[in-house]
Scaffold this motif. Structure first.
Motif, PDB file in Angstrom:
ATOM      1  N   GLY A 105     -31.433  53.961 -29.001  1.00  0.00           N
ATOM      2  CA  GLY A 105     -30.394  53.023 -29.419  1.00  0.00           C
ATOM      3  C   GLY A 105     -29.519  53.595 -30.516  1.00  0.00           C
ATOM      4  O   GLY A 105     -29.124  54.766 -30.476  1.00  0.00           O
ATOM      5  N   PRO A 106     -29.208  52.785 -31.522  1.00  0.00           N
ATOM      6  CA  PRO A 106     -28.323  53.242 -32.598  1.00  0.00           C
ATOM      7  C   PRO A 106     -28.911  54.385 -33.423  1.00  0.00           C
ATOM      8  O   PRO A 106     -28.168  55.115 -34.075  1.00  0.00           O
ATOM      9  CB  PRO A 106     -28.094  51.992 -33.451  1.00  0.00           C
ATOM     10  N   LEU A 107     -30.213  54.558 -33.377  1.00  0.00           N
ATOM     11  CA  LEU A 107     -30.818  55.682 -34.096  1.00  0.00           C
ATOM     12  C   LEU A 107     -30.376  57.009 -33.488  1.00  0.00           C
ATOM     13  O   LEU A 107     -30.270  58.017 -34.188  1.00  0.00           O
ATOM     14  CB  LEU A 107     -32.343  55.571 -34.107  1.00  0.00           C
ATOM     15  N   ARG A 108     -30.099  57.004 -32.197  1.00  0.00           N
ATOM     16  CA  ARG A 108     -29.592  58.202 -31.521  1.00  0.00           C
ATOM     17  C   ARG A 108     -28.232  58.584 -32.100  1.00  0.00           C
ATOM     18  O   ARG A 108     -27.960  59.754 -32.356  1.00  0.00           O
ATOM     19  CB  ARG A 108     -29.475  57.966 -30.027  1.00  0.00           C
ATOM     20  N   ASP A 109     -27.392  57.584 -32.314  1.00  0.00           N
ATOM     21  CA  ASP A 109     -26.075  57.846 -32.893  1.00  0.00           C
ATOM     22  C   ASP A 109     -26.201  58.410 -34.309  1.00  0.00           C
ATOM     23  O   ASP A 109     -25.487  59.342 -34.684  1.00  0.00           O
ATOM     24  CB  ASP A 109     -25.231  56.577 -32.914  1.00  0.00           C
ATOM     25  N   LEU A 110     -27.103  57.839 -35.095  1.00  0.00           N
ATOM     26  CA  LEU A 110     -27.303  58.320 -36.466  1.00  0.00           C
ATOM     27  C   LEU A 110     -27.850  59.741 -36.495  1.00  0.00           C
ATOM     28  O   LEU A 110     -27.475  60.538 -37.348  1.00  0.00           O
ATOM     29  CB  LEU A 110     -28.247  57.394 -37.235  1.00  0.00           C
ATOM     30  N   ALA A 111     -28.749  60.050 -35.561  1.00  0.00           N
ATOM     31  CA  ALA A 111     -29.354  61.387 -35.516  1.00  0.00           C
ATOM     32  C   ALA A 111     -28.397  62.415 -34.936  1.00  0.00           C
ATOM     33  O   ALA A 111     -28.492  63.608 -35.243  1.00  0.00           O
ATOM     34  CB  ALA A 111     -30.647  61.355 -34.700  1.00  0.00           C
ATOM     35  N   GLY A 112     -27.514  61.965 -34.056  1.00  0.00           N
ATOM     36  CA  GLY A 112     -26.585  62.882 -33.404  1.00  0.00           C
ATOM     37  C   GLY A 112     -27.183  63.615 -32.224  1.00  0.00           C
ATOM     38  O   GLY A 112     -26.521  64.439 -31.594  1.00  0.00           O
ATOM     39  N   VAL A 113     -28.434  63.319 -31.901  1.00  0.00           N
ATOM     40  CA  VAL A 113     -29.137  63.924 -30.764  1.00  0.00           C
ATOM     41  C   VAL A 113     -30.085  62.881 -30.174  1.00  0.00           C
ATOM     42  O   VAL A 113     -30.537  61.982 -30.873  1.00  0.00           O
ATOM     43  CB  VAL A 113     -29.952  65.183 -31.180  1.00  0.00           C
ATOM     44  N   PRO A 114     -30.400  62.981 -28.886  1.00  0.00           N
ATOM     45  CA  PRO A 114     -31.329  62.020 -28.293  1.00  0.00           C
ATOM     46  C   PRO A 114     -32.792  62.281 -28.651  1.00  0.00           C
ATOM     47  O   PRO A 114     -33.621  61.377 -28.618  1.00  0.00           O
ATOM     48  CB  PRO A 114     -31.104  62.162 -26.794  1.00  0.00           C
ATOM     49  N   GLN A 115     -33.103  63.534 -28.979  1.00  0.00           N
ATOM     50  CA  GLN A 115     -34.485  63.883 -29.335  1.00  0.00           C
ATOM     51  C   GLN A 115     -34.499  65.158 -30.156  1.00  0.00           C
ATOM     52  O   GLN A 115     -33.531  65.914 -30.175  1.00  0.00           O
ATOM     53  CB  GLN A 115     -35.353  64.044 -28.105  1.00  0.00           C
ATOM     54  N   ALA A 116     -35.621  65.373 -30.836  1.00  0.00           N
ATOM     55  CA  ALA A 116     -35.805  66.592 -31.631  1.00  0.00           C
ATOM     56  C   ALA A 116     -37.291  66.917 -31.650  1.00  0.00           C
ATOM     57  O   ALA A 116     -38.137  66.054 -31.388  1.00  0.00           O
ATOM     58  CB  ALA A 116     -35.291  66.389 -33.053  1.00  0.00           C
ATOM     59  N   GLU A 117     -37.594  68.157 -31.937  1.00  0.00           N
ATOM     60  CA  GLU A 117     -38.991  68.581 -32.073  1.00  0.00           C
ATOM     61  C   GLU A 117     -39.254  68.975 -33.513  1.00  0.00           C
ATOM     62  O   GLU A 117     -38.427  69.642 -34.141  1.00  0.00           O
ATOM     63  CB  GLU A 117     -39.305  69.740 -31.136  1.00  0.00           C
ATOM     64  N   TYR A 118     -40.406  68.535 -34.003  1.00  0.00           N
ATOM     65  CA  TYR A 118     -40.826  68.839 -35.365  1.00  0.00           C
ATOM     66  C   TYR A 118     -42.238  69.412 -35.314  1.00  0.00           C
ATOM     67  O   TYR A 118     -43.014  69.078 -34.415  1.00  0.00           O
ATOM     68  CB  TYR A 118     -40.785  67.581 -36.232  1.00  0.00           C
ATOM     69  N   PRO A 119     -42.591  70.241 -36.286  1.00  0.00           N
ATOM     70  CA  PRO A 119     -43.921  70.843 -36.278  1.00  0.00           C
ATOM     71  C   PRO A 119     -45.033  69.791 -36.355  1.00  0.00           C
ATOM     72  O   PRO A 119     -44.901  68.789 -37.063  1.00  0.00           O
ATOM     73  CB  PRO A 119     -43.932  71.725 -37.527  1.00  0.00           C
ATOM     74  N   ALA A 120     -46.090  70.030 -35.613  1.00  0.00           N
ATOM     75  CA  ALA A 120     -47.281  69.176 -35.650  1.00  0.00           C
ATOM     76  C   ALA A 120     -48.221  69.718 -36.724  1.00  0.00           C
ATOM     77  O   ALA A 120     -48.195  70.909 -36.999  1.00  0.00           O
ATOM     78  CB  ALA A 120     -47.964  69.175 -34.291  1.00  0.00           C
TER      79      ALA A 120
END
Length: 80
Positions: free
Chosen positions: A9-24
């Motif tokens: 939703g709107p969080l996608r707009d704020l992030a500027g990307v639909p998904q991201a990967e971060y270290p586990a």
């Protein structure tokens, strides 16, 4: 080793990307530090929920994502 984070939703707009990967591993504080500041601000709001590995967390602070987990950031649903 990574955790996939989905911005919906709107969080996608704020992030500027639909998904991201971060270290586990990825916990709540690490997530807040990793995402863009505008997203972190919204995540702190009560109506935003977090799901990890297909389960919506009752308390966002309990986030404990491991390698290959998927975390979905769920904004409030609007409509009528």
């Amino acid at each position: 080793m990574a955790v996939r984070v989905l911005f919906l939703g709107p969080l996608r707009d704020l992030a500027g990307v639909p998904q991201a990967e971060y270290p586990a591993p990825l916990d709540w504080e690490t997530l807040l530090a990793a995402v863009p500041p505008a997203v972190a601000e919204q995540l702190r709001e009560p109506p935003v929920h977090v799901a990890c590995a297909g389960m919506v967390l009752a308390d966002k602070a309990d986030l404990a994502a491991r390698d290959d987990d998927e975390v979905a950031l769920l904004p409030p649903v609007s409509g009528g």
